[in-house]
Motif scaffolding. Structure first.
Motif, PDB file in Angstrom:
ATOM      1  N   ASP A   1       0.826  -1.212   0.000  1.00 52.65           N
ATOM      2  CA  ASP A   1       0.000   0.000   0.000  1.00 52.65           C
ATOM      3  C   ASP A   1       0.857   1.257   0.000  1.00 52.65           C
ATOM      4  OD1 ASP A   1      -3.002   0.961   0.638  1.00 52.65           O
ATOM      5  OD2 ASP A   1      -1.569   2.250   1.692  1.00 52.65           O
ATOM      6  N   ASN A   2       1.913   1.280   0.805  1.00 53.89           N
ATOM      7  CA  ASN A   2       2.783   2.451   0.876  1.00 53.89           C
ATOM      8  C   ASN A   2       4.131   2.048   1.459  1.00 53.89           C
ATOM      9  OD1 ASN A   2       2.729   3.115   3.971  1.00 53.89           O
ATOM     10  ND2 ASN A   2       0.583   2.804   3.392  1.00 53.89           N
ATOM     11  N   VAL A   3       5.118   2.892   1.216  1.00 52.87           N
ATOM     12  CA  VAL A   3       6.474   2.661   1.734  1.00 52.87           C
ATOM     13  C   VAL A   3       6.932   3.937   2.427  1.00 52.87           C
ATOM     14  CG1 VAL A   3       8.878   2.131   1.167  1.00 52.87           C
ATOM     15  CG2 VAL A   3       7.021   1.049  -0.141  1.00 52.87           C
ATOM     16  N   GLN A   4       7.416   3.794   3.653  1.00 50.56           N
ATOM     17  CA  GLN A   4       8.000   4.930   4.366  1.00 50.56           C
ATOM     18  C   GLN A   4       9.501   4.713   4.528  1.00 50.56           C
ATOM     19  OE1 GLN A   4       6.456   7.121   7.869  1.00 50.56           O
ATOM     20  NE2 GLN A   4       4.883   5.534   7.895  1.00 50.56           N
ATOM     21  N   ILE A   5      10.278   5.770   4.302  1.00 46.20           N
ATOM     22  CA  ILE A   5      11.709   5.756   4.585  1.00 46.20           C
ATOM     23  C   ILE A   5      11.956   6.929   5.530  1.00 46.20           C
ATOM     24  CG2 ILE A   5      14.027   5.820   3.615  1.00 46.20           C
ATOM     25  CD1 ILE A   5      12.787   4.878   0.955  1.00 46.20           C
ATOM     26  N   VAL A   6      12.389   6.605   6.740  1.00 39.77           N
ATOM     27  CA  VAL A   6      12.360   7.565   7.843  1.00 39.77           C
ATOM     28  C   VAL A   6      13.747   7.779   8.426  1.00 39.77           C
ATOM     29  CG1 VAL A   6      11.392   8.036  10.138  1.00 39.77           C
ATOM     30  CG2 VAL A   6      10.013   6.839   8.428  1.00 39.77           C
ATOM     31  N   PHE A   7      14.063   9.036   8.717  1.00 42.80           N
ATOM     32  CA  PHE A   7      15.280   9.399   9.436  1.00 42.80           C
ATOM     33  C   PHE A   7      14.875  10.364  10.542  1.00 42.80           C
ATOM     34  CE2 PHE A   7      18.643  12.418  10.327  1.00 42.80           C
ATOM     35  CZ  PHE A   7      19.776  11.636  10.447  1.00 42.80           C
ATOM     36  N   ARG A   8      15.159   9.988  11.789  1.00 43.92           N
ATOM     37  CA  ARG A   8      14.778  10.823  12.928  1.00 43.92           C
ATOM     38  C   ARG A   8      15.980  11.004  13.842  1.00 43.92           C
ATOM     39  NH1 ARG A   8       9.090  10.461  13.747  1.00 43.92           N
ATOM     40  NH2 ARG A   8       9.339  10.847  15.976  1.00 43.92           N
ATOM     41  N   GLU A   9      16.159  12.229  14.319  1.00 47.60           N
ATOM     42  CA  GLU A   9      17.180  12.504  15.322  1.00 47.60           C
ATOM     43  C   GLU A   9      16.526  13.169  16.521  1.00 47.60           C
ATOM     44  OE1 GLU A   9      21.378  13.022  12.881  1.00 47.60           O
ATOM     45  OE2 GLU A   9      20.159  14.818  13.245  1.00 47.60           O
ATOM     46  N   ASP A  10      17.007  12.835  17.723  1.00 53.78           N
ATOM     47  CA  ASP A  10      16.422  13.416  18.930  1.00 53.78           C
ATOM     48  C   ASP A  10      17.236  14.596  19.450  1.00 53.78           C
ATOM     49  OD1 ASP A  10      18.623  12.030  19.764  1.00 53.78           O
ATOM     50  OD2 ASP A  10      17.570  10.715  21.176  1.00 53.78           O
ATOM     51  N   PHE A  11      18.074  15.156  18.584  1.00 49.50           N
ATOM     52  CA  PHE A  11      18.839  16.346  18.947  1.00 49.50           C
ATOM     53  C   PHE A  11      18.786  17.341  17.792  1.00 49.50           C
ATOM     54  CE2 PHE A  11      21.620  13.064  17.269  1.00 49.50           C
ATOM     55  CZ  PHE A  11      22.280  13.710  16.236  1.00 49.50           C
ATOM     56  N   GLY A  12      19.148  18.592  18.090  1.00 51.70           N
ATOM     57  CA  GLY A  12      19.084  19.632  17.076  1.00 51.70           C
ATOM     58  C   GLY A  12      20.367  19.738  16.284  1.00 51.70           C
ATOM     59  N   THR A  13      20.736  20.959  15.919  1.00 53.67           N
ATOM     60  CA  THR A  13      21.896  21.132  15.041  1.00 53.67           C
ATOM     61  C   THR A  13      23.226  21.001  15.783  1.00 53.67           C
ATOM     62  OG1 THR A  13      21.660  23.530  15.332  1.00 53.67           O
ATOM     63  CG2 THR A  13      20.687  22.543  13.359  1.00 53.67           C
TER      64      THR A  13
ATOM     65  N   ASP B   1      17.632  30.307  17.849  1.00 51.08           N
ATOM     66  CA  ASP B   1      18.390  30.812  18.995  1.00 51.08           C
ATOM     67  C   ASP B   1      19.885  30.612  18.805  1.00 51.08           C
ATOM     68  OD1 ASP B   1      15.985  31.431  20.122  1.00 51.08           O
ATOM     69  OD2 ASP B   1      15.921  29.704  21.479  1.00 51.08           O
ATOM     70  N   ASP B   2      20.257  29.705  17.929  1.00 50.00           N
ATOM     71  CA  ASP B   2      21.667  29.475  17.605  1.00 50.00           C
ATOM     72  C   ASP B   2      22.220  30.751  16.969  1.00 50.00           C
ATOM     73  OD1 ASP B   2      24.102  28.789  16.269  1.00 50.00           O
ATOM     74  OD2 ASP B   2      23.482  26.694  16.144  1.00 50.00           O
ATOM     75  N   PRO B   3      23.286  31.325  17.522  1.00 48.66           N
ATOM     76  CA  PRO B   3      23.812  32.590  16.985  1.00 48.66           C
ATOM     77  C   PRO B   3      24.313  32.485  15.553  1.00 48.66           C
ATOM     78  CG  PRO B   3      25.317  31.662  18.644  1.00 48.66           C
ATOM     79  CD  PRO B   3      24.051  30.868  18.705  1.00 48.66           C
ATOM     80  N   THR B   4      24.609  31.270  15.079  1.00 50.79           N
ATOM     81  CA  THR B   4      25.086  31.114  13.696  1.00 50.79           C
ATOM     82  C   THR B   4      23.934  30.985  12.704  1.00 50.79           C
ATOM     83  OG1 THR B   4      25.242  28.711  13.899  1.00 50.79           O
ATOM     84  CG2 THR B   4      27.188  29.980  14.515  1.00 50.79           C
TER      85      THR B   4
END
Length: 528
Positions: free
Chosen positions: A255-267, A337-340
């Protein structure tokens, strides 16, 4: 070890003794792998950008692990670091020592090997756009080759560009003019370049043209480390070596295909870099699209690298233009909020994009690519959801569909979600799984890091797991119109809270695409 376990699967592949594209032998045993890959002539590995983060955290550790496993022989190989920073050989060794001493299986023996490895490293300081430094680098390489009594025309030179893409053209020009191996026998010069390969179609094509004027396509290795991951490399075996999947892998059953990338932190200190590219350029256009190709491609006529890459290109050329109604962008609160990072940044840190492949196998099946930072979990996986069972006599549709899940990282695994009878006297159903968890099934087997595998493939001349120019162009053609709309401010990312699933609209898009959420079921990696 480059094996999925002593009793795990192996690929049967022909051998090519030409020294060009060495195909893997019938077994993945380490001894055979080493014997088939060694060529005569000394090997010089040059890490450009040697003082940078990528070199310290990925390139040098990968080289050290290859050395420990016997793939790099001390009597043949020498490693050169090159960067603008003015430091000595010992200072470079001290800088990278900490990243190597924490490696797999650290021990007294490990410490011994580390000392031997560090002595193979020599450092040369110089500019990236002037000939003086590269003249000195070539002198050092030539002296190494001479000291090894390397037969003229057989020495091998591998240049790994752990550098920003903006300096690729000038560095490659310097290599071409000052550091090429003058090969007339089995020697070679190869260039490894890291992503991002441009920012859109025109910049990628310009970069490809510039490199193409200096080197043949066979000399250029565009590295995408996702192609070196164990479970990604297993996709071809899984799909084409198992009768079970052959009749199921199509629009009639999926029916469908998911390809997932998740991170639990920011930059995490990379805000300036990330703000220039965003989550689509950083993850989706390259990593997730490479995975999509392997999931969706037709069976190649052989396992030769060009035959595999031909089929990947066909998939990319069959992808329909992206509909803006099937895109959800997000930006986590606090990103600016990141100064860069610019205060008015429009850069998405989250994206869900639905793609459609216009061919006989996949017509009507949505491929959902989802990537994001600062989410509630860290994982990368492929999730193939099958259609509902017709004539559901058990009335268990609400529990969820059959799904085949390939967990790429962490806790590498493959499992099939099934509906089974709940134990007990009642005829009731429950979701469970058939589970292949690598940590449990292949105990004691170290899964190699992606960079180890890909550097070794480069030494062998095997381009199967690297991105070809026409493949790169086809991928950029898909995403460039969407990226330009984001860059021009025509599409705005939605805010979402760090630690959440991302914008709620993304889940709504999944539901519209046909994905059915499983309720009351969580896959738990087995404990040893």
């Amino acid at each position: 070890m480059l094996t999925s376990g002593s009793n795990g699967p192996s690929l049967s592949m022909g051998a090519d003794s030409s020294g060009g594209n060495n195909l893997r032998s019938e077994s993945f045993t380490e001894e055979k792998y080493v014997d088939d890959s060694l060529e005569s002539g000394c090997l010089s590995i040059v890490v450009l950008g040697a003082s940078g983060d990528l070199a310290k955290k990925k390139t040098f550790p990968a080289l050290f692990n290859l050395f420990r496993q016997g793939f790099l022989q001390a009597n043949e190989v020498h490693i050169f670091g090159y960067a603008r920073t003015k430091i000595s050989d010992d200072e470079l060794r001290d800088r990278i020592r900490g990243y190597l001493s924490q490696g797999k299986g650290a021990s007294v023996e490990h410490s011994d090997e580390l000392s031997k490895f560090l002595q193979l490293i020599k450092y040369v300081s110089g500019s990236y756009d002037s000939g003086d430094g590269f003249t000195l680098l070539n002198k050092e390489i030539s002296e190494h080759e001479l000291s090894k009594n390397s037969q003229s025309g057989t020495s091998r030179r591998l240049f790994y560009l752990a550098l920003p893409p903006s300096v690729y053209p000038s560095v490659c020009k310097m290599i071409r003019n000052y550091c090429m191996n003058q090969s007339d026998l089995t020697g070679w010069t190869r260039i490894v370049v890291e992503k991002p390969f441009g920012k859109d179609l025109s910049s990628a094509e310009e970069l490809s043209t510039q490199l193409g004027e200096l080197f043949d396509e066979q000399q250029i290795y565009r590295i995408d480390h996702y192609l070196g991951k164990e479970l990604v490399q297993n996709l071809l075996v899984l799909r084409f070596a198992n009768r079970l999947f052959l009749p199921l892998w199509n629009r009639d059953n999926i029916d469908n295909v998911q390809i997932v990338f998740r991170e639990d932190f920011g930059t995490e200190g990379r805000g300036g870099y990330f703000d220039e590219y965003g989550i689509i350029r950083d993850i989706i256009q390259n990593h997730l699209m490479q995975v999509l190709c392997l999931v969706a491609m037709e069976k190649p006529v052989s396992l030769k690298p060009e035959h595999i890459r031909d089929e990947k290109v066909k998939v990319l050329q069959s992808v329909l233009p992206i509909s803006l109604e099937e895109v959800v962008l997000g930006q986590y609160e606090g990103y600016k909020d990141d100064p860069t990072v610019s205060n008015n940044s429009n850069t998405p840190t989250f994206a869900t994009v639905v793609l459609h492949i216009h061919n006989e196998r996949w017509e009507g099946v949505p491929f959902i690519l989802k990537a994001g930072k600062a989410l509630n979990s860290r994982k990368a996986e492929i999730r193939v959801q099958f259609k509902d069972v017709p004539g559901d006599i058990f009335k268990c549709k609400k529990q969820g569909r059959n799904e085949f899940v390939i967990r790429l990282q962490p806790s590498e695994a493959m499992y099939m979600k099934l509906t089974v009878k709940k134990p007990g006297l009642e005829m009731s159903t429950i979701q469970s799984e058939l589970d292949l968890s690598y940590a449990q099934r292949y105990q004691g087997v170290t899964i190699p890091e992606a960079y180890e595998r890909l550097i070794l493939d480069t030494i062998r001349g095997d381009q199967q797991h690297f991105v070809r120019r026409d493949e790169l162009k086809a991928a950029w053609e898909i995403f460039t119109p969407l990226l330009h709309k984001i860059d021009n401010g025509e599409l705005k990312p939605l805010p979402y809270k760090p630690g959440s699933r991302g914008p709620g609209q993304a889940d709504e898009l999944l539901e519209r695409a046909g994905y059915v959420q499983t309720h009351g079921y969580i896959w738990i990696p087995p404990t040893l």
